[in-house]
Write an enzyme that holds these catalytic residues in place. Structure first.
Site, short mmCIF file in Angstrom:
data_model
loop_
_atom_site.label_atom_id
_atom_site.label_comp_id
_atom_site.label_asym_id
_atom_site.label_seq_id
_atom_site.Cartn_x
_atom_site.Cartn_y
_atom_site.Cartn_z
N ASP A 31 0.84 -1.20 0.00
CA ASP A 31 0.00 0.00 0.00
C ASP A 31 0.87 1.25 0.00
O ASP A 31 1.94 1.26 0.61
CB ASP A 31 -0.92 0.00 1.25
N THR A 35 -5.03 6.46 0.51
CA THR A 35 -6.32 6.48 1.21
C THR A 35 -6.39 5.38 2.27
O THR A 35 -7.36 5.34 3.03
CB THR A 35 -7.50 6.30 0.23
N GLY A 36 -5.41 4.52 2.30
CA GLY A 36 -5.38 3.45 3.30
C GLY A 36 -5.01 4.00 4.67
O GLY A 36 -4.47 5.10 4.77
N LEU A 71 -6.12 -4.59 -5.56
CA LEU A 71 -7.17 -3.68 -5.06
C LEU A 71 -6.68 -2.24 -4.99
O LEU A 71 -7.47 -1.35 -4.67
CB LEU A 71 -7.61 -4.12 -3.65
N ASN A 97 1.95 -3.71 -13.91
CA ASN A 97 3.02 -4.22 -13.03
C ASN A 97 2.59 -5.49 -12.30
O ASN A 97 3.37 -6.43 -12.17
CB ASN A 97 3.43 -3.14 -12.01
N TYR A 143 -10.89 7.39 -13.39
CA TYR A 143 -11.22 6.13 -12.69
C TYR A 143 -11.96 5.18 -13.63
O TYR A 143 -11.55 4.04 -13.82
CB TYR A 143 -12.06 6.47 -11.48
N THR A 173 -19.87 -0.96 -1.98
CA THR A 173 -19.67 -1.84 -0.83
C THR A 173 -19.44 -0.96 0.40
O THR A 173 -18.84 0.10 0.30
CB THR A 173 -18.46 -2.76 -1.10
P1 NAD Z 1 -9.88 2.41 -0.38
O1 NAD Z 1 -9.57 3.78 -0.88
O2 NAD Z 1 -10.34 2.26 1.03
O3 NAD Z 1 -8.63 1.46 -0.56
C1 NAD Z 1 -7.73 1.57 -1.64
C2 NAD Z 1 -6.34 1.25 -1.11
O4 NAD Z 1 -5.40 1.31 -2.19
C3 NAD Z 1 -5.86 2.26 -0.06
O5 NAD Z 1 -5.28 1.57 1.01
C4 NAD Z 1 -4.86 3.11 -0.83
O6 NAD Z 1 -3.89 3.70 0.01
C5 NAD Z 1 -4.29 2.09 -1.78
N1 NAD Z 1 -3.71 2.69 -3.00
C6 NAD Z 1 -4.29 3.60 -3.83
N2 NAD Z 1 -3.45 3.88 -4.85
C7 NAD Z 1 -2.34 3.13 -4.66
C8 NAD Z 1 -1.13 2.98 -5.37
N3 NAD Z 1 -0.88 3.70 -6.49
N4 NAD Z 1 -0.19 2.14 -4.90
C9 NAD Z 1 -0.41 1.43 -3.76
N5 NAD Z 1 -1.55 1.52 -3.04
C10 NAD Z 1 -2.49 2.37 -3.49
O7 NAD Z 1 -10.94 1.78 -1.40
P2 NAD Z 1 -11.75 0.43 -1.28
O8 NAD Z 1 -13.18 0.79 -1.14
O9 NAD Z 1 -11.13 -0.48 -0.31
O10 NAD Z 1 -11.55 -0.14 -2.76
C11 NAD Z 1 -10.64 -1.18 -3.04
C12 NAD Z 1 -10.72 -1.54 -4.51
O11 NAD Z 1 -12.04 -1.95 -4.84
C13 NAD Z 1 -10.37 -0.41 -5.45
O12 NAD Z 1 -9.61 -0.91 -6.54
C14 NAD Z 1 -11.70 0.09 -5.95
O13 NAD Z 1 -11.61 0.63 -7.23
C15 NAD Z 1 -12.52 -1.20 -5.93
N6 NAD Z 1 -13.96 -0.91 -5.78
C16 NAD Z 1 -14.45 -0.54 -4.57
C17 NAD Z 1 -15.81 -0.24 -4.46
C18 NAD Z 1 -16.41 0.14 -3.14
O14 NAD Z 1 -17.64 0.34 -3.09
N7 NAD Z 1 -15.69 0.25 -2.06
C19 NAD Z 1 -16.64 -0.30 -5.59
C20 NAD Z 1 -16.07 -0.65 -6.80
C21 NAD Z 1 -14.73 -0.96 -6.89
#
Ligand code: NAD
Ligand code: UDP
Length: 312
Positions: A31, A35-36, A71, A97, A143, A173
């Protein structure tokens, strides 16, 4: 198994890491903490089988793992729009990657795609065969189009190199460990209701969404990764029960007993009018469907926000 979860400190990623660790796997949580949050994985760090790698997926990495859940990517519109060029790079270079890593290791890789690849849908509910109606130059495009090109890369890797891929299209979700400040509708409404702030409905609140509880989503991700039918997807994962944003606000107010006012704000550009997954394929191929009704999931999420109330 040695498993890499990119975006493992995020909302979905941290729940997935917890589940995979509980099954005895060796977990690598990669990570960049865009946003994590460290607090999402605090408890996991006590486990000797859990390893955190601070790294950006736009840079290549070498790691010996058998499965990769890709993710990494901000999911909330205000977050992915903050640095749209980096979001596009995350979607494209991150996918490339991770695909190259999976191909090198001879492993399996799952891509978290999204309902956003359907854009403003002209078909309702959305089956996987629907090709979408996406604006390529709008504020959501970094996106939406990013996730579309990532799907393209996955299927070209599969066709040309035989890479072992899985692609899931995740619909909204929600659940505990959502960042209260991430700007999404469930987290905003509950944070606002719990702290007595105005509840901000964008537009007139007639737009619809479907909300899937996190435990159901994690179960689906694990089933999809481990299906031995050679089923690549793409497959829709989400809860097919559809409600308007206005109804969601009313439910949150009822559940929290909040005296917050509802206010109406401008609808952001390109905000989809309606959204509902057709999950027939997931039912058929993964024997999966959501189990947690919205009422129960909201109760659990409200309880989490009440618990962390002092932090926002
Ligand atoms: P989130 O923002 O809570 O988690 C995303 C994580 O990815 C974070 O920890 C962030 O720091 C990390 N991150 C972002 N860019 C990065 C990079 N370049 N390198 C390394 N780490 C990186 O979002 P989430 O809700 O947990 O979503 C996770 C995945 O699921 C995402 O790919 C998102 O597109 C997909 N998704 C989520 C939802 C939803 O409703 N939550 C819906 C559709 C798709
Ligand atoms: N929304 C809202 N108020 C908020 C946040 C979001 O009315 O405080 C609306 C948003 O405009 C969209 C829906 O709720 O129509 C879902 O937004 P979210 O950001 O959760 O996800 P999206 O499905 O749009 O990616």
């Amino acid at each position: 198994m040695k498993i890499l979860v990119t975006g493992g400190a995020g909302f979905i990623g941290s729940h997935l890491c917890r589940r995979l660790l509980s099954e005895g796997n060796e977990l690598y949580c990669l990570d960049n903490f865009e946003t994590g949050r460290w607090e999402n994985i605090e408890d996991l760090r006590q486990c000797g089988r859990f390893h955190v790698i601070e790294h950006d997926v736009i840079e290549p990495i070498s790691l010996d793992v058998e499965q990769i859940y890709n993710l990494a990517c901000p999911a909330s519109p205000p977050h992915y729009q903050r640095d749209p060029i980096h979001t596009a790079k995350t979607c494209f270079l991150g996918a490339l990657n991770m695909l190259e890593l999976a191909a090198k290791n001879g492993g399996r890789i799952l891509q978290s795609s999204t309902s956003e690849i359907y854009g403003e849908p002209l078909v309702h509910p959305q089956p996987e065969s629907y090709r979408g109606n996406v604006n390529p130059i709008g504020i959501r495009s970094c996106y939406d189009e990013g996730k579309r090109i990532a799907e393209t890369l996955f299927f070209d890797h599969y066709r040309t190199l035989g890479t072992n891929i899985r692609v899931v299209r995740i619909f909204n979700t929600y659940g505990p460990a959502m960042d209260p400040e991430d700007g999404r509708v469930v987290s905003n409404f509950i944070r606002q209701a719990v702290s007595g702030q105005d509840i901000t409905i964008y537009g007139d609140g007639s737009q619809t969404r479907c909300f899937c509880y996190i435990d159901d989503m994690v179960e689906a991700l694990v089933r999809m990764m481990n299906n031995e039918k050679g089923f690549t997807g793409p497959v829709n994962l989400g809860n097919p029960v559809e409600i308007t944003v206005k109804e969601l606000a009313e439910q949150v107010i009822r559940k929290t007993g909040s005296s917050s006012r509802v206010i109406y704000c401008d609808l952001p550009a390109d905000d989809p009018t309606r959204r509902r997954p057709d999950i027939s394929l997931a039912r058929q191929m993964l024997s999966w469907e959501p189990r947690v009704p919205l009422q129960e999931g909201l109760d659990k999420t409200v309880a989490y926000f009440q618990e962390i109330r002092g932090r926002f």
